[in-house]
Design an enzyme around this catalytic site. Sequence first.
Site, PDB file in Angstrom:
ATOM      1  N   SER A  61      41.844  26.618  32.238  1.00  0.00           N
ATOM      2  CA  SER A  61      41.417  27.929  31.997  1.00  0.00           C
ATOM      3  C   SER A  61      42.922  28.879  31.615  1.00  0.00           C
ATOM      4  CB  SER A  61      41.028  28.966  33.105  1.00  0.00           C
ATOM      5  OG  SER A  61      42.033  28.998  34.274  1.00  0.00           O
ATOM      6  N   THR A  62      42.579  29.815  30.914  1.00  0.00           N
ATOM      7  CA  THR A  62      43.640  30.913  30.623  1.00  0.00           C
ATOM      8  C   THR A  62      43.315  31.801  31.233  1.00  0.00           C
ATOM      9  OG1 THR A  62      42.661  31.374  28.525  1.00  0.00           O
ATOM     10  CG2 THR A  62      44.604  29.740  28.358  1.00  0.00           C
ATOM     11  N   VAL A  63      44.379  33.075  31.497  1.00  0.00           N
ATOM     12  CA  VAL A  63      43.977  34.217  32.233  1.00  0.00           C
ATOM     13  C   VAL A  63      44.594  35.503  31.492  1.00  0.00           C
ATOM     14  CG1 VAL A  63      44.353  35.374  34.363  1.00  0.00           C
ATOM     15  CG2 VAL A  63      44.283  32.843  34.222  1.00  0.00           C
ATOM     16  N   LEU A  69      48.228  36.920  30.897  1.00  0.00           N
ATOM     17  CA  LEU A  69      48.657  36.555  32.390  1.00  0.00           C
ATOM     18  C   LEU A  69      49.394  35.033  32.661  1.00  0.00           C
ATOM     19  CD1 LEU A  69      46.373  39.097  34.162  1.00  0.00           C
ATOM     20  CD2 LEU A  69      48.892  39.402  33.752  1.00  0.00           C
ATOM     21  N   GLY A  70      48.551  34.273  32.162  1.00  0.00           N
ATOM     22  CA  GLY A  70      48.788  32.656  32.348  1.00  0.00           C
ATOM     23  C   GLY A  70      48.040  31.711  32.171  1.00  0.00           C
ATOM     24  N   PHE A  71      48.272  30.557  32.461  1.00  0.00           N
ATOM     25  CA  PHE A  71      47.180  29.561  31.986  1.00  0.00           C
ATOM     26  C   PHE A  71      47.332  28.424  33.108  1.00  0.00           C
ATOM     27  CE2 PHE A  71      51.456  28.204  30.885  1.00  0.00           C
ATOM     28  CZ  PHE A  71      51.406  26.667  30.930  1.00  0.00           C
ATOM     29  N   GLY A  72      46.359  27.628  33.113  1.00  0.00           N
ATOM     30  CA  GLY A  72      46.329  26.402  33.987  1.00  0.00           C
ATOM     31  C   GLY A  72      45.457  25.220  33.290  1.00  0.00           C
ATOM     32  N   LYS A  95      39.150  35.344  33.267  1.00  0.00           N
ATOM     33  CA  LYS A  95      39.595  33.997  33.360  1.00  0.00           C
ATOM     34  C   LYS A  95      38.640  33.031  32.425  1.00  0.00           C
ATOM     35  CE  LYS A  95      41.163  30.522  36.612  1.00  0.00           C
ATOM     36  NZ  LYS A  95      41.597  30.398  38.073  1.00  0.00           N
ATOM     37  N   ASP A 148      42.548  24.514  49.758  1.00  0.00           N
ATOM     38  CA  ASP A 148      44.081  24.533  49.240  1.00  0.00           C
ATOM     39  C   ASP A 148      44.682  25.833  49.371  1.00  0.00           C
ATOM     40  OD1 ASP A 148      45.994  23.853  47.249  1.00  0.00           O
ATOM     41  OD2 ASP A 148      44.889  24.407  45.595  1.00  0.00           O
TER      42      ASP A 148
END
Length: 407
Positions: A76-78, A70-73, A93, A194
Amino acid sequence: MFRLHGRPLRHLFSLRSASFRRLFTPSDSQPPDPNDKLEEESLPEYLQDRFYPVKIGETFQTRYQVIGKLGFGVCSTVWLCKDLTQHKYATLKVFGRDLLEGKRRLELYDRINAANTSHAGAMLVRTALDNFQIANAKGRYQVIVHQPLGIRLYDLRHRFVDKILPEGAVKMTLIHLLLALDYLHTEAGIIHTDIQEKNVMLGIEDELILAEFEEGEKSNPSLQKVVGNRVIYASRKLNRTNDYGRPVLCDFGQARFGSARYDGDIQPYRYRAPEILLRTTWDEKVDIWNLAIITWDIFQQDQLFYAKDSNNKDSSAHHIAEIIAILGPPPREMLQNNDYATQFFDLEGNWKGAAPIPSTTLEQKEGILQGKPQQLFLVFMRKMLQWRPAERSSARELLADEWLCSP
């Protein structure tokens, strides 16, 4: 009730039974050039071994089978997965190797989960359904399991022609966010710090889009890049839908426990509250200031504050000058015994001119409403936009606001 293209965006949740374990085949599309960076590789401080090499089709805890990315940051990766025990979809996550962020995030979710779940805001804050660790020769990786969510509020807003939400949708969104904040502030004792559009996600009402995601990964596997013994996948987007669930407040990466006053920088630059800009102590009222900015973002054509200099660089001086234009000069007590504030104000509290004060007012900047609705909306905004944190209304007080409660 949200409406998009004439169809209602309802606020209900439903579950669709998951299917049996699937077999996923690698992508047969042209792999990217080994020298081209893909997904998390593009992060400035990327280290290969920091991220666990999750593989699509892999099953963790004999329960969670990975369906797609689904995504990354930064940390982390999701991944979307199937909970083979509960027969439903879930989100994993996966935090970086031995990162304290994973442990800290888990402590926050434990606190949220232990709070009063009968509060109306409890279901409007993202929670942890489960957690576990993955271990390999490189170290340990914290995993937190969440209920899947849909698009961000930011993405929903950009689906509208004018890139702003209708007034009714704005009110409904704010009511949900205020309930979530009241739950965090009064029940869980947490300051989010945030609150922005990208940290508000919409619930998934019809899980058909999750089934479509799964079938898409099966029939047309995501682009992937093999680096040594690991695979890096491209993220896959959920299909569009006209039906969304409730807004849910997410991403507690910068959250603090709310029983004390704090200091230090928080918040995205143009969202920063005056007490952050002037480097004084702060409490949960920073979240109320953030809510004012997000309200303006989703309902007005122009940003409330830009916080940029003539070279388009972040500038506290320009940000403070913009706030002065809207609220007038800050109270003297915020400047007293504050060495940092002397960069911008003299001993009498006068602005030194580090940046020009714009010749505009909140009334002039508001461009959507007219007459009494405009007056009531501006009153609502000023309940949040106050120099002194103590003078900002609480989330619970704002829920009774006349503009917000009007049809």
